[in-house]
Design an enzyme around this catalytic site. Structure first.
Site, PDB file in Angstrom:
ATOM      1  N   SER A   1       0.855  -1.184   0.000  1.00 16.19           N
ATOM      2  CA  SER A   1       0.000   0.000   0.000  1.00 16.19           C
ATOM      3  C   SER A   1       0.889   1.231   0.000  1.00 16.19           C
ATOM      4  O   SER A   1       2.037   1.190   0.463  1.00 16.19           O
ATOM      5  CB  SER A   1      -0.892   0.006   1.247  1.00 16.19           C
ATOM      6  OG  SER A   1      -1.488   1.276   1.449  1.00 16.19           O
TER       7      SER A   1
ATOM      8  N   TYR B   1      -1.825  -0.781  10.043  1.00 19.21           N
ATOM      9  CA  TYR B   1      -1.911  -1.122   8.621  1.00 19.21           C
ATOM     10  C   TYR B   1      -0.650  -0.672   7.894  1.00 19.21           C
ATOM     11  O   TYR B   1      -0.086  -1.414   7.085  1.00 19.21           O
ATOM     12  CB  TYR B   1      -3.153  -0.462   8.026  1.00 19.21           C
ATOM     13  CG  TYR B   1      -3.411  -0.785   6.573  1.00 19.21           C
ATOM     14  CD1 TYR B   1      -4.009  -1.990   6.205  1.00 19.21           C
ATOM     15  CD2 TYR B   1      -3.089   0.122   5.568  1.00 19.21           C
ATOM     16  CE1 TYR B   1      -4.261  -2.291   4.880  1.00 19.21           C
ATOM     17  CE2 TYR B   1      -3.336  -0.165   4.238  1.00 19.21           C
ATOM     18  CZ  TYR B   1      -3.926  -1.371   3.896  1.00 19.21           C
ATOM     19  OH  TYR B   1      -4.177  -1.651   2.568  1.00 19.21           O
TER      20      TYR B   1
END
Length: 240
Positions: free
Chosen positions: A138, A151
């Site tokens: 990401s 995350y």
């Protein structure tokens, strides 16, 4: 026939990746866990379109289930040329509110699952002296994000694993790369308000959210590039 195992194919990006590879002539194993029925429907739709596709179910945070998913996929496909580690969950909360259970779960689903399956892939690909692994990281794994510390941490871990594993497997002719999507128009971003989405698009040089299909084409590019390894391709419309 070339083959690919795509984990997290019950999600929008994973499904787009599966369609991308299937359209390119690959036989695909499409993985799902909690939303396995979506992976089953995807495989059914791909078969209806004349592609070769098999659904496979399992909680990849469990090493035994990860090995079973690999074995079932291998049995259905005969061999696996490409592994795409796309399974993942998000966690949006203040860092000091995160519980140990939250942390353990996001590490297990997003990072450990990729480790377990990459171990399975490594064993076969080393024997065959060929193969490709692509990890879905990401933009937050590159730059980090407030309210998404856990995350960001696990996605950064995927980038570190990508680089190190690429060095280890390169002598066997195996490539390992990562794709780091930016703001992509998926249900994972459903927690964002319309104002938040508009503000994000204002910060993106290309002025819009990305599409799952644009991530998918980047994944196939990395999987099929024999002289690119250990790299992370950011797919963000120029956003950092």
């Amino acid at each position: 026939m070339k083959t690919a195992l795509i984990t997290g194919a019950s999600g929008e990006i994973g499904a787009a990746i599966a369609r991308e590879f299937a359209a390119a002539g690959y036989a695909v194993a499409v993985h799902g866990a909690k939303n396995f029925e979506k992976a089953e429907k995807l495989a059914e739709d791909l078969r209806a379109a004349g592609c070769t596709a098999f659904p496979v179910c399992g909680d990849l945070s469990d090493p035994a289930q990860a090995e079973r998913v690999w074995a079932e996929s291998h049995g259905a496909l005969g061999h696996i040329d490409v592994l795409v580690n796309g399974a993942g969950i998000s966690l949006v909360d203040f860092f000091d509110a995160m519980t140990p259970e939250d942390w353990n779960r996001i590490v297990a689903v997003n990072l450990s699952s990729a480790v377990y399956l990459s171990q399975c892939a490594s064993r076969e690909m080393i024997r065959r002296k060929a193969g490709a692994i692509v990890n879905i990281s990401s933009i937050w794994g590159v730059s980090g994000a407030a309210m998404e510390v856990a995350y960001s941490a696990v996605k950064a871990g995927m980038i570190g694993m990508t680089r190190a594993l690429a060095l280890e497997l390169a002598p066997s002719g195996i490539t390992v790369n990562a794709v780091a999507p930016g703001y992509i128009d998926t249900k994972m971003n459903a927690h964002l308000s319309e104002d938040d989405k508009a503000a994000l698009c204002e910060d993106i040089p290309l002025g819009r959210a990305g599409k799952p299909e644009e991530v998918a084409s980047a994944v196939r590019f990395m999987a099929e590039s024999p002289y690119i390894t250990g790299e992370t391709l950011v797919v963000s419309g120029g956003w950092r």
